[in-house]
Design a protein around this motif. Structure first.
Motif: not given
Length: 111
Positions: A7, A12, A16, A18, A43
């Motif tokens: 990313p 993002h 945030q 993922t 993540w």
């Protein structure tokens, strides 16, 4: 590391989360992947069960969507991409037929 998405900061917001779904393939369980995930706590990995043949139906769906909409798609905007995905999903749902699972759980027979 080539097996995980890369990313950009634009993709993002800071902090945030993922979430991604991975199978148990060797590239997803390799030590370098585990180290990368340990250093990237936002993540979250959800792993499919080993031998999850029922996942093949989902993989086939996303494979068809990739071939028919995404791979050679030309999108003028994010909204255009979403609209084309919606058209594909709605069209698939209108022509969908139930999938009949035929495996009964008994061991496969050899000849």
């Amino acid at each position: 590391m080539h097996c995980l998405p890369r990313p950009t900061c634009r993709d993002h917001r800071p902090g945030q989360e993922t979430h991604m779904v991975l199978d148990n393939g060797s590239s997803h369980t390799a030590e370098h992947t585990k180290k990368w995930l340990a250093t990237h706590p936002r993540w979250t990995v959800h792993r499919t069960p080993p031998h999850a043949s029922w996942m093949n139906r989902i993989e086939l769906y996303f494979s068809a969507m990739t071939r028919r909409v995404l791979r050679h798609g030309d999108f003028s905007s994010r909204d255009d991409l979403i609209d084309k995905l919606d058209v594909y999903v709605i069209g698939r749902n209108e022509t969908a037929k139930p999938y009949k699972w035929t495996y009964d759980g008994s061991p496969l027979k050899t000849m």
